[in-house]
Design an enzyme around this catalytic site. Sequence first.
Site: not given
Length: 440
Positions: A67, A70, A127, A229
Site C-alpha cells: 500500500s 497509494k 488504506s 503510509k
Amino acid sequence: MGSALSVIVSGTRFSFKPLAIVILAATLVAGDAVAAFAAQYSAIVVDARNGKTLYSKDSNGRRYPASLTKMMTLYLTFEALNKGRISKSTPVVFSANAAAEPPTKLGVRKGGSVTVETAILSMVTKSANDSATALGELLGGSEANFARMMTAKARQLGMDSTVFRNANGLPNPGQFTTAHDMAILGIALREHYPQYYGYFSTRSFMYGKRRINGHNRLLGRIKGVDGIKTGYTRASGFNLVTSVSTGGRRLVAVVMGGKTGRARDNQMARLIHTYLPKASTRGGGDLVAKNDSSPVAAIAKVLLPKHDAPTPDKRPVVQVADDDTAQTTVDTVEAKTATVAAYAEASQVDPLATASVSKGAWVVQIASSPRQSEAKAFLEKATKKAPTVLADASSFTVAFDNGGTTYYRARFGGFGSQTAALKACKALKRKKIDCYAVQQ
C-alpha cells in the site's frame, strides 16, 4: 549509495543522476522469485533538509510496495487538485471494478460515489483499495493507464527503480520499488504539496455515522511523526514510510519487509531515536524537482493506449490483502474496468451533431484516441451499429492533455440522468460496443 539522496534536484549543491527517458518493458516474476524477496528487510533514513543518507540497509534492493503504492496515487491526486483539474468536492464514481476490490476498503457500491476529499481520507487512514482504484480511474481514464502515469511520474521524480501496475498496491509481480525510491516520494509529497500534506497526519475521520481509524500507529506515539503510509501483503512483508519534523530537524525513513506490524513499528522507532539527533537543522531548497514540464512525454506517447475502451465489468477475486489486516493474497487480478468520472479539464468540445453537452450532464464514452479523426470514426461506427439506442443522442469529442500528448474522448450526450446513461450503455454492450457512463 553515497552520502546524498539520489534524486533529481534543481538549484542545490548535490550531484544526481540525469533523468533517463526509457521505455518500460513488462516484468515477469516467477513464483520462486516472489519468495526470494518476500519479507526481506531493507531500510533507509534520509535527512529531509539536505538529502544526506543517515542510514541504509539494502535500500536499493527490489521490493513489493504494497500500500505504499497509494503514496503515488495521492501525489497525482494532489497534483490534479493543485492544477485545478479536480476539486475536493469532485465526485469519485466507483465502477464495478473499483467496488469489487478486496479489503481493506471503504465499501462503496458500484455506481456510488464519494468526494475526492473522502477518498483521500479513506486512503491515508484505512488504506482503502476501492478508493485508490476509483481515483486512478478518475485521473487516468482507466486504472491501467493511471499506472502508466504513476510510473512516468516516478521517473520524473528520480525513482528509477520503481514500476507501478495498479493504484492500490494489491499484489502484482510486475509492480516493484525500493526503500530509496519510497524515500524520494515521501520527501516529494511534503515539498511539492505542503498544502495537502496534512492529510497524512489524519488519525481518524467520520464516514457517515462510522468512525474510520488509521493504521499508522506511530502517529501520536513518537513526537514529531506526521505520516506517511503503512503497507502489507504476504509478498512484501510489513512496510512503513515515516516523516518526522521536530526541533528544526526533518527525517524521512523507510522500513520494508518487517515480519510483523509491531516489529516494523519498533524498528522504525529505533531508527528515529538513533538518527534524529544526527539530522541537520539547516538546509534549504527542494530536494526533489517537480519537472512539471513533463520530460517524459516521449515515454507517455509510446506507452499510452490508442483507446481506453473498458474491459468486462466483473473479474474473479480469490483472496484479499492489504496493510495490517489478515494475511491473504490475490491470486487473480484481471482486466480493470475503465469507469471514470471525467476531469474538469474537458473544456475543448467539438460537437459533431447538435449542441455540446453542458458540464454536469451524464454522457456515454466509448473510447479515446490520440487522433480526433479516429475518435470520430468510433462515434460514427457506433451510431451505425446501434441507431435505435443512439437515436436521440448527440455525438462529440472532448480533447484532454495527458503527459504532453493531446487525446480525444469519443462521447454521446443527451441523457437526462445517470440512469438513462447507464441504460444506454447497457444496450450498447449488448451490441458489442464497449462503453461506460460518466458525468461531464
